[in-house]
Design a protein around this motif. Structure first.
Motif, mmCIF file in Angstrom:
data_model
loop_
_atom_site.group_PDB
_atom_site.id
_atom_site.type_symbol
_atom_site.label_atom_id
_atom_site.label_comp_id
_atom_site.label_asym_id
_atom_site.label_seq_id
_atom_site.Cartn_x
_atom_site.Cartn_y
_atom_site.Cartn_z
ATOM 1 N N VAL A 37 0.843 -1.202 0.000
ATOM 2 C CA VAL A 37 0.000 0.000 0.000
ATOM 3 C C VAL A 37 0.876 1.248 0.000
ATOM 4 C CG1 VAL A 37 -1.680 1.338 1.333
ATOM 5 C CG2 VAL A 37 -1.952 -1.139 1.113
ATOM 6 N N LEU A 38 1.956 1.219 0.755
ATOM 7 C CA LEU A 38 2.850 2.375 0.824
ATOM 8 C C LEU A 38 3.476 2.688 -0.530
ATOM 9 C CD1 LEU A 38 4.693 1.714 4.213
ATOM 10 C CD2 LEU A 38 3.181 3.634 3.724
ATOM 11 N N VAL A 40 2.363 1.870 -3.456
ATOM 12 C CA VAL A 40 1.341 2.230 -4.442
ATOM 13 C C VAL A 40 0.878 3.663 -4.246
ATOM 14 C CG1 VAL A 40 -1.043 1.781 -5.176
ATOM 15 C CG2 VAL A 40 0.540 -0.126 -4.872
ATOM 16 N N THR A 41 0.682 4.062 -2.983
ATOM 17 C CA THR A 41 0.087 5.370 -2.696
ATOM 18 C C THR A 41 1.108 6.483 -2.512
ATOM 19 O OG1 THR A 41 0.038 4.857 -0.318
ATOM 20 C CG2 THR A 41 -1.913 4.281 -1.615
ATOM 21 N N ARG A 42 2.386 6.150 -2.408
ATOM 22 C CA ARG A 42 3.392 7.181 -2.194
ATOM 23 C C ARG A 42 3.462 8.118 -3.407
ATOM 24 N NH1 ARG A 42 8.018 5.727 -0.390
ATOM 25 N NH2 ARG A 42 9.261 7.336 -1.374
ATOM 26 N N PRO A 43 3.942 9.357 -3.217
ATOM 27 C CA PRO A 43 4.130 10.253 -4.358
ATOM 28 C C PRO A 43 5.026 9.599 -5.405
ATOM 29 C CG PRO A 43 4.359 11.456 -2.303
ATOM 30 C CD PRO A 43 4.251 10.023 -1.930
ATOM 31 N N GLY A 44 4.537 9.547 -6.635
ATOM 32 C CA GLY A 44 5.279 8.886 -7.694
ATOM 33 C C GLY A 44 5.009 7.405 -7.785
ATOM 34 N N GLY A 45 4.085 6.896 -6.933
ATOM 35 C CA GLY A 45 3.759 5.481 -6.941
ATOM 36 C C GLY A 45 2.804 5.120 -8.064
ATOM 37 N N LEU A 46 2.339 3.868 -8.044
ATOM 38 C CA LEU A 46 1.449 3.395 -9.096
ATOM 39 C C LEU A 46 0.102 4.103 -9.067
ATOM 40 C CD1 LEU A 46 2.161 -0.449 -8.800
ATOM 41 C CD2 LEU A 46 3.066 1.141 -10.508
ATOM 42 N N PRO A 48 -0.813 7.292 -6.787
ATOM 43 C CA PRO A 48 -0.477 8.210 -5.686
ATOM 44 C C PRO A 48 -1.707 8.704 -4.928
ATOM 45 C CG PRO A 48 0.702 8.785 -7.698
ATOM 46 C CD PRO A 48 -0.320 7.777 -8.093
ATOM 47 N N LYS A 49 -1.641 8.594 -3.624
ATOM 48 C CA LYS A 49 -2.654 9.133 -2.720
ATOM 49 C C LYS A 49 -1.906 9.813 -1.568
ATOM 50 C CE LYS A 49 -6.187 7.094 -4.849
ATOM 51 N NZ LYS A 49 -7.251 7.831 -5.566
ATOM 52 N N PRO A 50 -1.408 11.023 -1.785
ATOM 53 C CA PRO A 50 -0.509 11.666 -0.817
ATOM 54 C C PRO A 50 -1.058 11.723 0.601
ATOM 55 C CG PRO A 50 -0.557 12.904 -2.868
ATOM 56 C CD PRO A 50 -1.623 11.850 -2.980
ATOM 57 N N LYS A 51 -2.335 12.050 0.757
ATOM 58 C CA LYS A 51 -2.899 12.173 2.101
ATOM 59 C C LYS A 51 -2.980 10.806 2.788
ATOM 60 C CE LYS A 51 -5.558 16.395 1.296
ATOM 61 N NZ LYS A 51 -6.906 17.026 1.308
ATOM 62 N N GLY A 52 -3.454 9.809 2.045
ATOM 63 C CA GLY A 52 -3.529 8.469 2.610
ATOM 64 C C GLY A 52 -2.156 7.932 2.963
ATOM 65 N N TYR A 53 -1.187 8.185 2.083
ATOM 66 C CA TYR A 53 0.179 7.742 2.341
ATOM 67 C C TYR A 53 0.728 8.426 3.586
ATOM 68 C CZ TYR A 53 5.220 7.229 1.851
ATOM 69 O OH TYR A 53 6.552 6.954 2.090
ATOM 70 N N VAL A 55 -0.857 9.597 6.200
ATOM 71 C CA VAL A 55 -1.480 9.052 7.415
ATOM 72 C C VAL A 55 -0.850 7.718 7.783
ATOM 73 C CG1 VAL A 55 -3.612 8.104 8.378
ATOM 74 C CG2 VAL A 55 -3.675 10.256 7.090
ATOM 75 N N LEU A 56 -0.754 6.808 6.812
ATOM 76 C CA LEU A 56 -0.184 5.488 7.076
ATOM 77 C C LEU A 56 1.289 5.590 7.453
ATOM 78 C CD1 LEU A 56 -0.616 2.454 7.113
ATOM 79 C CD2 LEU A 56 -0.159 2.396 4.648
ATOM 80 N N ASP A 57 2.014 6.458 6.773
ATOM 81 C CA ASP A 57 3.428 6.670 7.068
ATOM 82 C C ASP A 57 3.621 7.163 8.501
ATOM 83 O OD1 ASP A 57 6.268 6.988 5.970
ATOM 84 O OD2 ASP A 57 5.875 9.014 6.695
ATOM 85 N N THR A 58 2.764 8.075 8.944
ATOM 86 C CA THR A 58 2.849 8.613 10.310
ATOM 87 C C THR A 58 2.547 7.543 11.350
ATOM 88 O OG1 THR A 58 2.200 10.814 9.529
ATOM 89 C CG2 THR A 58 1.955 10.370 11.887
ATOM 90 N N ILE A 59 1.536 6.725 11.095
ATOM 91 C CA ILE A 59 1.180 5.652 12.033
ATOM 92 C C ILE A 59 2.344 4.673 12.180
ATOM 93 C CG2 ILE A 59 -0.320 3.648 12.393
ATOM 94 C CD1 ILE A 59 -2.557 5.254 11.022
ATOM 95 N N ILE A 60 2.934 4.293 11.058
ATOM 96 C CA ILE A 60 4.053 3.343 11.095
ATOM 97 C C ILE A 60 5.249 3.939 11.831
ATOM 98 C CG2 ILE A 60 5.782 2.198 9.656
ATOM 99 C CD1 ILE A 60 3.538 1.734 7.603
#
Length: 217
Positions: A37-38, A40-46, A48-53, A55-60
């Motif tokens: 998921v990271l 796929v959603t990261r900037p430049g990913g397959l 991109p979902k910057p906000k979702g990325y 949130v998940l990045d911060t939790i991890i």
């Protein structure tokens, strides 16, 4: 000394292996999809979902910041809720898994990002969907590194299980603490340490062999 090993140290080895096996299994089952998921959603990913990325990045990152001993105390109520008790090898699987998931997610994210961008672009040019790129390009190409990262994760969990033993999780960590520290029976302490070292060496050897076998390069 042999009697102490067979009656005290040896029976605790299955508890350690039990904790490590299931904690490793559950952390992989959750951590690897999170890593996908990271990427796929990261900037430049397959996709991109910057906000979702973010949130998940911060939790991890937050979970990775917790010292393990504190995390055990925080998560033990969850063990009591899920399992009905907060001590013992089964209860320890919950905090061990929670501690390992962000580690797996982050290390696997790095592994997947190492895949040659040219292969991803070639698959995309051929009309592959994001799911096909993940399952037929990124995962197969990353397999040796995935196995190597899994080996690192298991070894970390072995260390975590020893610390969990200090708080009633059982296994070699509890034996080393109860007899080696509180009763000053140093022979039992060192036997426990040697057993942990041997387990780590076996895991590392298996991981190295599998990495070599799957490495096509």
């Amino acid at each position: 000394m042999i009697e102490k090993f067979t009656s005290i140290v040896l029976p605790s080895i299955p508890d350690t292996l039990y904790m490590v096996f299931f904690s490793s299994l559950f952390s992989m089952l959750i951590g690897i999809p999170l890593a996908l998921v990271l990427i796929v959603t990261r900037p430049g990913g397959l996709n991109p979902k910057p906000k979702g990325y973010q949130v998940l990045d911060t939790i991890i990152n937050t979970l990775r910041s917790f010292p393990f001993v504190i995390l055990i105390m925080v998560v033990y109520p969850l063990s009591r809720l899920l399992i009905g008790k907060s001590i013992g090898p089964t209860a320890a699987i919950v905090p061990l898994t929670v501690a390992a998931i962000p580690f797996v997610a982050r290390i696997m994210e790095g592994v997947f990002l190492e895949v040659d961008e040219g292969l991803v672009e070639a698959a995309r040019a051929m009309g592959s969907t994001n799911g096909q790129i993940l399952t037929k390009v990124i995962l197969p190409e990353s397999l040796p590194s995935i196995i190597n990262s899994m080996t690192m994760t298991i070894i970390n969990i072995i260390g975590y299980s020893a610390m969990a033993g200090m708080l009633g999780a059982g296994g070699l960590g509890e034996i080393a603490t109860r007899y080696g520290h509180y009763r000053n029976e140093l022979d039992i302490l060192w036997m426990s340490v040697i057993c942990i070292i041997l387990i780590v060496q076996v895991v590392q050897w298996i991981g190295n062999r599998l990495t070599t076998i799957t490495n096509k390069k």
